[in-house]
Design a protein around this motif. Structure first.
Motif, PDB file in Angstrom:
ATOM      1  N   PHE A   1      40.584  50.655  29.789  1.00 41.27           N
ATOM      2  CA  PHE A   1      39.602  49.676  29.821  1.00 41.27           C
ATOM      3  C   PHE A   1      38.199  50.414  30.320  1.00 41.27           C
ATOM      4  O   PHE A   1      37.313  50.130  29.818  1.00 41.27           O
ATOM      5  N   ASP A   2      38.611  51.200  31.380  1.00 44.47           N
ATOM      6  CA  ASP A   2      37.497  51.975  31.871  1.00 44.47           C
ATOM      7  C   ASP A   2      36.532  52.891  30.519  1.00 44.47           C
ATOM      8  O   ASP A   2      35.385  52.602  30.646  1.00 44.47           O
ATOM      9  N   ASP A   3      37.180  53.291  29.913  1.00 43.93           N
ATOM     10  CA  ASP A   3      36.703  54.192  28.757  1.00 43.93           C
ATOM     11  C   ASP A   3      35.994  53.277  27.834  1.00 43.93           C
ATOM     12  O   ASP A   3      34.887  53.592  27.209  1.00 43.93           O
ATOM     13  N   LEU A   4      36.717  52.179  27.531  1.00 44.49           N
ATOM     14  CA  LEU A   4      35.958  51.157  26.493  1.00 44.49           C
ATOM     15  C   LEU A   4      34.946  50.588  27.025  1.00 44.49           C
ATOM     16  O   LEU A   4      33.706  50.336  26.402  1.00 44.49           O
ATOM     17  N   TYR A   5      34.878  50.235  28.339  1.00 42.49           N
ATOM     18  CA  TYR A   5      33.888  49.530  28.862  1.00 42.49           C
ATOM     19  C   TYR A   5      32.463  50.305  29.018  1.00 42.49           C
ATOM     20  O   TYR A   5      31.315  50.135  28.659  1.00 42.49           O
ATOM     21  N   ARG A   6      32.880  51.728  29.523  1.00 46.39           N
ATOM     22  CA  ARG A   6      31.880  52.596  29.734  1.00 46.39           C
ATOM     23  C   ARG A   6      30.959  52.964  28.225  1.00 46.39           C
ATOM     24  O   ARG A   6      29.704  53.148  28.224  1.00 46.39           O
ATOM     25  N   ALA A   7      31.796  52.658  27.321  1.00 47.00           N
ATOM     26  CA  ALA A   7      31.242  53.170  26.171  1.00 47.00           C
ATOM     27  C   ALA A   7      30.796  51.896  25.401  1.00 47.00           C
ATOM     28  O   ALA A   7      29.984  52.102  24.249  1.00 47.00           O
ATOM     29  N   GLY A   8      30.457  50.580  25.761  1.00 50.33           N
ATOM     30  CA  GLY A   8      30.059  49.536  25.335  1.00 50.33           C
ATOM     31  C   GLY A   8      30.841  48.950  24.392  1.00 50.33           C
ATOM     32  O   GLY A   8      30.378  48.073  23.516  1.00 50.33           O
ATOM     33  N   LYS A   9      32.102  49.150  24.268  1.00 51.17           N
ATOM     34  CA  LYS A   9      33.069  48.462  23.349  1.00 51.17           C
ATOM     35  C   LYS A   9      33.758  47.089  23.594  1.00 51.17           C
ATOM     36  O   LYS A   9      34.306  46.564  22.736  1.00 51.17           O
ATOM     37  N   VAL A  10      33.535  46.931  25.022  1.00 48.14           N
ATOM     38  CA  VAL A  10      34.342  45.783  25.314  1.00 48.14           C
ATOM     39  C   VAL A  10      33.442  45.000  26.464  1.00 48.14           C
ATOM     40  O   VAL A  10      32.866  45.653  27.319  1.00 48.14           O
ATOM     41  N   GLU A  11      33.114  43.816  26.358  1.00 55.48           N
ATOM     42  CA  GLU A  11      32.503  42.825  27.524  1.00 55.48           C
ATOM     43  C   GLU A  11      33.381  42.582  28.629  1.00 55.48           C
ATOM     44  O   GLU A  11      34.559  42.644  28.332  1.00 55.48           O
ATOM     45  N   LEU A  12      33.047  42.257  29.766  1.00 52.78           N
ATOM     46  CA  LEU A  12      33.455  42.125  30.860  1.00 52.78           C
ATOM     47  C   LEU A  12      33.039  40.935  31.803  1.00 52.78           C
ATOM     48  O   LEU A  12      31.977  40.679  31.815  1.00 52.78           O
ATOM     49  N   GLU A  13      33.847  39.873  32.205  1.00 56.95           N
ATOM     50  CA  GLU A  13      33.343  38.770  33.086  1.00 56.95           C
ATOM     51  C   GLU A  13      34.370  38.779  34.049  1.00 56.95           C
ATOM     52  O   GLU A  13      35.518  38.669  33.879  1.00 56.95           O
ATOM     53  N   VAL A  14      34.011  39.241  35.395  1.00 52.66           N
ATOM     54  CA  VAL A  14      34.724  39.351  36.502  1.00 52.66           C
ATOM     55  C   VAL A  14      34.722  37.775  37.184  1.00 52.66           C
ATOM     56  O   VAL A  14      33.873  37.236  37.381  1.00 52.66           O
ATOM     57  N   VAL A  15      35.983  37.186  37.651  1.00 51.45           N
ATOM     58  CA  VAL A  15      36.175  36.166  38.197  1.00 51.45           C
ATOM     59  C   VAL A  15      37.347  36.264  39.313  1.00 51.45           C
ATOM     60  O   VAL A  15      38.228  36.836  39.026  1.00 51.45           O
ATOM     61  N   PRO A  16      36.717  35.877  40.508  1.00 44.21           N
ATOM     62  CA  PRO A  16      37.398  35.993  41.789  1.00 44.21           C
ATOM     63  C   PRO A  16      39.126  35.445  41.301  1.00 44.21           C
ATOM     64  O   PRO A  16      39.101  34.290  40.631  1.00 44.21           O
ATOM     65  N   GLN A  17      39.980  35.884  41.895  1.00 43.08           N
ATOM     66  CA  GLN A  17      41.360  35.723  41.465  1.00 43.08           C
ATOM     67  C   GLN A  17      41.605  34.254  41.668  1.00 43.08           C
ATOM     68  O   GLN A  17      42.259  33.527  41.049  1.00 43.08           O
ATOM     69  N   GLY A  18      41.219  33.528  42.962  1.00 45.38           N
ATOM     70  CA  GLY A  18      41.518  32.229  43.188  1.00 45.38           C
ATOM     71  C   GLY A  18      40.827  31.219  42.179  1.00 45.38           C
ATOM     72  O   GLY A  18      41.153  30.457  41.594  1.00 45.38           O
ATOM     73  N   ASN A  19      39.613  31.539  41.778  1.00 47.71           N
ATOM     74  CA  ASN A  19      38.634  30.840  40.810  1.00 47.71           C
ATOM     75  C   ASN A  19      39.401  30.987  39.439  1.00 47.71           C
ATOM     76  O   ASN A  19      39.406  29.935  38.627  1.00 47.71           O
ATOM     77  N   LEU A  20      39.810  32.168  39.109  1.00 47.52           N
ATOM     78  CA  LEU A  20      40.670  32.456  37.754  1.00 47.52           C
ATOM     79  C   LEU A  20      41.736  31.476  37.706  1.00 47.52           C
ATOM     80  O   LEU A  20      41.943  30.637  36.744  1.00 47.52           O
ATOM     81  N   ALA A  21      42.713  31.444  38.786  1.00 47.17           N
ATOM     82  CA  ALA A  21      43.677  30.385  38.806  1.00 47.17           C
ATOM     83  C   ALA A  21      43.052  28.967  38.545  1.00 47.17           C
ATOM     84  O   ALA A  21      43.895  28.065  37.676  1.00 47.17           O
ATOM     85  N   GLU A  22      42.193  28.546  39.351  1.00 49.76           N
ATOM     86  CA  GLU A  22      41.784  27.339  39.628  1.00 49.76           C
ATOM     87  C   GLU A  22      41.032  26.778  38.250  1.00 49.76           C
ATOM     88  O   GLU A  22      41.179  25.556  37.982  1.00 49.76           O
ATOM     89  N   ARG A  23      40.401  27.807  37.775  1.00 44.54           N
ATOM     90  CA  ARG A  23      39.392  27.370  36.493  1.00 44.54           C
ATOM     91  C   ARG A  23      40.597  27.055  35.194  1.00 44.54           C
ATOM     92  O   ARG A  23      40.502  26.029  34.397  1.00 44.54           O
ATOM     93  N   MET A  24      41.789  27.861  35.225  1.00 46.89           N
ATOM     94  CA  MET A  24      42.780  27.539  34.156  1.00 46.89           C
ATOM     95  C   MET A  24      43.406  26.091  34.594  1.00 46.89           C
ATOM     96  O   MET A  24      43.861  25.337  33.877  1.00 46.89           O
ATOM     97  N   ARG A  25      43.678  25.875  35.767  1.00 39.58           N
ATOM     98  CA  ARG A  25      44.529  24.784  36.382  1.00 39.58           C
ATOM     99  C   ARG A  25      43.621  23.721  36.013  1.00 39.58           C
ATOM    100  O   ARG A  25      44.099  22.432  35.347  1.00 39.58           O
ATOM    101  N   ALA A  26      42.273  23.627  36.093  1.00 38.61           N
ATOM    102  CA  ALA A  26      41.348  22.625  35.925  1.00 38.61           C
ATOM    103  C   ALA A  26      41.500  22.356  34.356  1.00 38.61           C
ATOM    104  O   ALA A  26      41.428  21.095  33.942  1.00 38.61           O
TER     105      ALA A  26
END
Length: 231
Positions: A88-113
């Protein structure tokens, strides 16, 4: 009657996953990662995927292998970087993949929602940080909250310990992690299991995911990986 299908191979289980799909991928690091389903998805060829998972891949296996194959457009996760996230590090630094960081609790709760049919909710996590940028803020009882929206998946790829022929699932310890909540948040839930048993053989009190959330099941041989060090 259960709608769950018992399939003969992981390749059958991931058939039909379309380019551009949002795929929820279970796992807490390597624990509970659906290795066989991910490998089958690589063979299947779907591309431009949005992947939702706790991590952004470990070592060169599982989700990291999917990233290395160039099939992923965007990753939503809580922990994109750790000692073994070199793919992932290599791909992200090369601009080949996008990233959205979601806090872990929010990640679980957003899927639960998403699974519970909740349109949105307010949460204090990330208030006052860069992750709050662009989000609606509201004060409730003197505390600031951010508006968060559900995360829905076209597909969920998860791993469980045992399934019965109806599609009820039992997990094993830490490997349970995001499996139950992802199963509720996806249109189609695909599960790899160590064992399939007849209906009635699972203790109902141990069932974490009822069959109503399960669409496809495949029995696979358990695999274990240990990733050490960084490149």
């Amino acid at each position: 009657m259960s709608r769950a299908e018992i399939l003969r191979s992981a390749d059958e289980a991931v058939a039909g996953i379309e380019d551009g799909s949002t795929v929820l991928v279970g796992g807490f690091g390597l624990a509970g990662m659906p290795f066989d389903l991910i490998d089958a998805l690589i063979r299947q060829g779907a591309k431009d995927l949005t992947i939702v998972s706790n991590n952004a891949g470990n070592g060169d296996v599982g989700l990291a292998a999917l990233l290395a194959a160039g099939r992923v457009r965007k990753v939503l996760c809580s922990f994109p970087r750790q000692v073994d996230s070199w793919v992932f590090d290599d791909l992200y630094r090369a601009g080949k993949v996008e990233l959205e960081v979601v806090p872990q609790g929010n990640l679980a709760e957003r899927m639960r929602a998403a699974g519970a049919g909740i349109g949105a909710f307010y949460c204090p996590t990330a208030v006052g940080t860069p992750l709050a940028e662009g989000k609606e803020e509201r004060e409730i009882d003197g505390r600031k909250y951010l508006l968060e929206y559900p995360i829905k998946g076209d597909y969920a790829l998860i791993s469980a310990h045992r399934a019965d022929t109806m599609g009820n699932l039992v997990y094993r310890k830490t490997a349970r992690n995001f499996g139950p909540v992802m199963a509720t948040a996806a249109t189609t839930t695909v599960v790899q299991v160590d064992q399939v048993v007849e209906a009635g053989q699972l203790d109902p009190e141990a069932v974490a995911t009822p069959s109503i959330y399960v669409d496809r099941i495949v029995q696979v041989e358990a695999r274990h990986y240990t990733v050490q060090g960084a490149r």
